[in-house]
Each structure stands twice: as C-alpha cells, then as structure tokens.
Design a protein around this motif. Structure first.
Motif, PDB file in Angstrom:
ATOM      1  N   ILE A 172       0.841  -1.202   0.000  1.00  0.00           N
ATOM      2  CA  ILE A 172       0.000   0.000   0.000  1.00  0.00           C
ATOM      3  C   ILE A 172       0.874   1.249   0.000  1.00  0.00           C
ATOM      4  O   ILE A 172       0.697   2.158  -0.823  1.00  0.00           O
ATOM      5  CB  ILE A 172      -0.961  -0.001   1.208  1.00  0.00           C
ATOM      6  CG1 ILE A 172      -2.038  -1.072   1.029  1.00  0.00           C
ATOM      7  CG2 ILE A 172      -1.590   1.378   1.409  1.00  0.00           C
ATOM      8  CD1 ILE A 172      -2.849  -1.356   2.282  1.00  0.00           C
ATOM      9  N   PHE A 173       1.835   1.302   0.919  1.00  0.00           N
ATOM     10  CA  PHE A 173       2.628   2.521   1.043  1.00  0.00           C
ATOM     11  C   PHE A 173       3.645   2.684  -0.075  1.00  0.00           C
ATOM     12  O   PHE A 173       3.973   3.814  -0.459  1.00  0.00           O
ATOM     13  CB  PHE A 173       3.238   2.626   2.443  1.00  0.00           C
ATOM     14  CG  PHE A 173       2.185   3.014   3.443  1.00  0.00           C
ATOM     15  CD1 PHE A 173       1.782   4.325   3.567  1.00  0.00           C
ATOM     16  CD2 PHE A 173       1.559   2.047   4.208  1.00  0.00           C
ATOM     17  CE1 PHE A 173       0.779   4.682   4.451  1.00  0.00           C
ATOM     18  CE2 PHE A 173       0.552   2.391   5.097  1.00  0.00           C
ATOM     19  CZ  PHE A 173       0.161   3.718   5.222  1.00  0.00           C
ATOM     20  N   ALA A 212       3.053   6.857  -6.510  1.00  0.00           N
ATOM     21  CA  ALA A 212       2.104   7.795  -7.109  1.00  0.00           C
ATOM     22  C   ALA A 212       2.469   9.242  -6.794  1.00  0.00           C
ATOM     23  O   ALA A 212       2.403  10.107  -7.680  1.00  0.00           O
ATOM     24  CB  ALA A 212       0.680   7.490  -6.629  1.00  0.00           C
ATOM     25  N   THR A 213       2.877   9.520  -5.559  1.00  0.00           N
ATOM     26  CA  THR A 213       3.258  10.896  -5.217  1.00  0.00           C
ATOM     27  C   THR A 213       4.571  11.275  -5.902  1.00  0.00           C
ATOM     28  O   THR A 213       4.717  12.417  -6.359  1.00  0.00           O
ATOM     29  CB  THR A 213       3.357  11.116  -3.695  1.00  0.00           C
ATOM     30  OG1 THR A 213       4.266  10.182  -3.132  1.00  0.00           O
ATOM     31  CG2 THR A 213       1.995  10.983  -3.027  1.00  0.00           C
ATOM     32  N   ASP A 214       5.516  10.344  -6.003  1.00  0.00           N
ATOM     33  CA  ASP A 214       6.771  10.622  -6.716  1.00  0.00           C
ATOM     34  C   ASP A 214       6.495  10.936  -8.183  1.00  0.00           C
ATOM     35  O   ASP A 214       7.069  11.875  -8.748  1.00  0.00           O
ATOM     36  CB  ASP A 214       7.730   9.438  -6.611  1.00  0.00           C
ATOM     37  CG  ASP A 214       8.304   9.249  -5.220  1.00  0.00           C
ATOM     38  OD1 ASP A 214       8.179  10.154  -4.373  1.00  0.00           O
ATOM     39  OD2 ASP A 214       8.875   8.163  -4.967  1.00  0.00           O
ATOM     40  N   THR A 215       5.617  10.160  -8.814  1.00  0.00           N
ATOM     41  CA  THR A 215       5.271  10.381 -10.215  1.00  0.00           C
ATOM     42  C   THR A 215       4.600  11.737 -10.401  1.00  0.00           C
ATOM     43  O   THR A 215       4.919  12.472 -11.342  1.00  0.00           O
ATOM     44  CB  THR A 215       4.356   9.252 -10.728  1.00  0.00           C
ATOM     45  OG1 THR A 215       5.041   8.003 -10.599  1.00  0.00           O
ATOM     46  CG2 THR A 215       3.953   9.460 -12.172  1.00  0.00           C
ATOM     47  N   ALA A 216       3.686  12.072  -9.503  1.00  0.00           N
ATOM     48  CA  ALA A 216       3.011  13.368  -9.601  1.00  0.00           C
ATOM     49  C   ALA A 216       4.010  14.512  -9.451  1.00  0.00           C
ATOM     50  O   ALA A 216       3.964  15.497 -10.197  1.00  0.00           O
ATOM     51  CB  ALA A 216       1.919  13.474  -8.534  1.00  0.00           C
ATOM     52  N   ARG A 217       4.935  14.375  -8.513  1.00  0.00           N
ATOM     53  CA  ARG A 217       5.954  15.413  -8.313  1.00  0.00           C
ATOM     54  C   ARG A 217       6.812  15.578  -9.564  1.00  0.00           C
ATOM     55  O   ARG A 217       7.107  16.687  -9.982  1.00  0.00           O
ATOM     56  CB  ARG A 217       6.824  15.081  -7.111  1.00  0.00           C
ATOM     57  CG  ARG A 217       7.873  16.149  -6.815  1.00  0.00           C
ATOM     58  CD  ARG A 217       8.778  15.745  -5.676  1.00  0.00           C
ATOM     59  NE  ARG A 217       8.057  15.496  -4.449  1.00  0.00           N
ATOM     60  CZ  ARG A 217       7.881  16.403  -3.477  1.00  0.00           C
ATOM     61  NH1 ARG A 217       8.395  17.596  -3.601  1.00  0.00           N
ATOM     62  NH2 ARG A 217       7.226  16.086  -2.382  1.00  0.00           N
ATOM     63  N   GLN A 218       7.202  14.462 -10.187  1.00  0.00           N
ATOM     64  CA  GLN A 218       8.027  14.512 -11.394  1.00  0.00           C
ATOM     65  C   GLN A 218       7.307  15.204 -12.539  1.00  0.00           C
ATOM     66  O   GLN A 218       7.930  15.908 -13.338  1.00  0.00           O
ATOM     67  CB  GLN A 218       8.434  13.100 -11.820  1.00  0.00           C
ATOM     68  CG  GLN A 218       9.459  12.468 -10.924  1.00  0.00           C
ATOM     69  CD  GLN A 218       9.736  11.015 -11.301  1.00  0.00           C
ATOM     70  OE1 GLN A 218       9.050  10.435 -12.133  1.00  0.00           O
ATOM     71  NE2 GLN A 218      10.738  10.436 -10.663  1.00  0.00           N
ATOM     72  N   ASP A 232       0.380   5.266 -14.600  1.00  0.00           N
ATOM     73  CA  ASP A 232       0.612   3.905 -14.140  1.00  0.00           C
ATOM     74  C   ASP A 232      -0.712   3.170 -14.039  1.00  0.00           C
ATOM     75  O   ASP A 232      -1.781   3.768 -14.062  1.00  0.00           O
ATOM     76  CB  ASP A 232       1.317   3.911 -12.779  1.00  0.00           C
ATOM     77  CG  ASP A 232       2.740   4.430 -12.878  1.00  0.00           C
ATOM     78  OD1 ASP A 232       3.373   4.171 -13.915  1.00  0.00           O
ATOM     79  OD2 ASP A 232       3.194   5.089 -11.935  1.00  0.00           O
ATOM     80  N   SER A 233      -0.622   1.860 -13.873  1.00  0.00           N
ATOM     81  CA  SER A 233      -1.816   1.048 -13.757  1.00  0.00           C
ATOM     82  C   SER A 233      -2.451   1.210 -12.380  1.00  0.00           C
ATOM     83  O   SER A 233      -1.878   1.808 -11.475  1.00  0.00           O
ATOM     84  CB  SER A 233      -1.466  -0.420 -14.006  1.00  0.00           C
ATOM     85  OG  SER A 233      -0.537  -0.855 -13.045  1.00  0.00           O
ATOM     86  N   GLU A 234      -3.625   0.643 -12.235  1.00  0.00           N
ATOM     87  CA  GLU A 234      -4.352   0.683 -10.965  1.00  0.00           C
ATOM     88  C   GLU A 234      -3.613  -0.118  -9.897  1.00  0.00           C
ATOM     89  O   GLU A 234      -2.936  -1.093 -10.205  1.00  0.00           O
ATOM     90  CB  GLU A 234      -5.753   0.095 -11.156  1.00  0.00           C
ATOM     91  CG  GLU A 234      -6.644   0.909 -12.044  1.00  0.00           C
ATOM     92  CD  GLU A 234      -7.178   2.141 -11.381  1.00  0.00           C
ATOM     93  OE1 GLU A 234      -7.525   2.081 -10.188  1.00  0.00           O
ATOM     94  OE2 GLU A 234      -7.228   3.182 -12.044  1.00  0.00           O
TER      95      GLU A 234
END
Length: 75
Positions: free
Chosen positions: A45-46, A52-58, A68-70
């Motif tokens: 989970i974490f 997801a947060t790393d990808t959003a920041r990038q 990314d996938s679900e």
C-alpha cells in the motif's frame, strides 16, 4: 489572478483535500478487529502511494504525462 491560476487553485484544493481524505480512510484499514492484513500488504500500500506521489511530483518538473496502472494487493 488570471483565469488559469484560479482554475489551478480551485482544482488543486479540491483534489488535494480529496486525496487527504482518502489517505485518512486508508488509515482506517489498520483496525485489526475489522480487517485481516499482513505486513506485506501494508508495504505494498505505502509503496504504491509513494510511487504515485513521486510520479506526480516529477510531472511538475518534466511534463511527463504517462500513467501507471491501478493499484492491486494481488500483484
């Protein structure tokens, strides 16, 4: 403020507040009297949330629009 700025602020506030609420709901899953899970589930989970947060920041720096996938515990 410009129209684009107003739109960004409105959407960012709504989406971040929704994400915070959803993260709080994930925290509710820690109730062992209601749910059965193991340490590996928690790690998955974490890791998924961090990814997801790393990808959003990038995206704010690179403009990369890939998705990314679900998330799934069964992966």
């Amino acid at each position: 403020m410009s129209e684009k700025r107003n739109k960004f602020v409105k959407l960012a506030e709504a989406r971040v507040n929704r994400a915070i609420q959803d993260i709080r709901l994930i925290g509710n899953l820690s109730n062992r009297s209601a749910y059965d899970y193991d340490d590996e589930d928690v790690k998955k989970i974490f890791r998924a949330l961090q990814k997801a947060t790393d990808t959003a920041r990038q995206k704010f720096g690179s403009g990369d629009g890939s998705r990314d996938s679900e998330f799934s515990l069964s992966d």
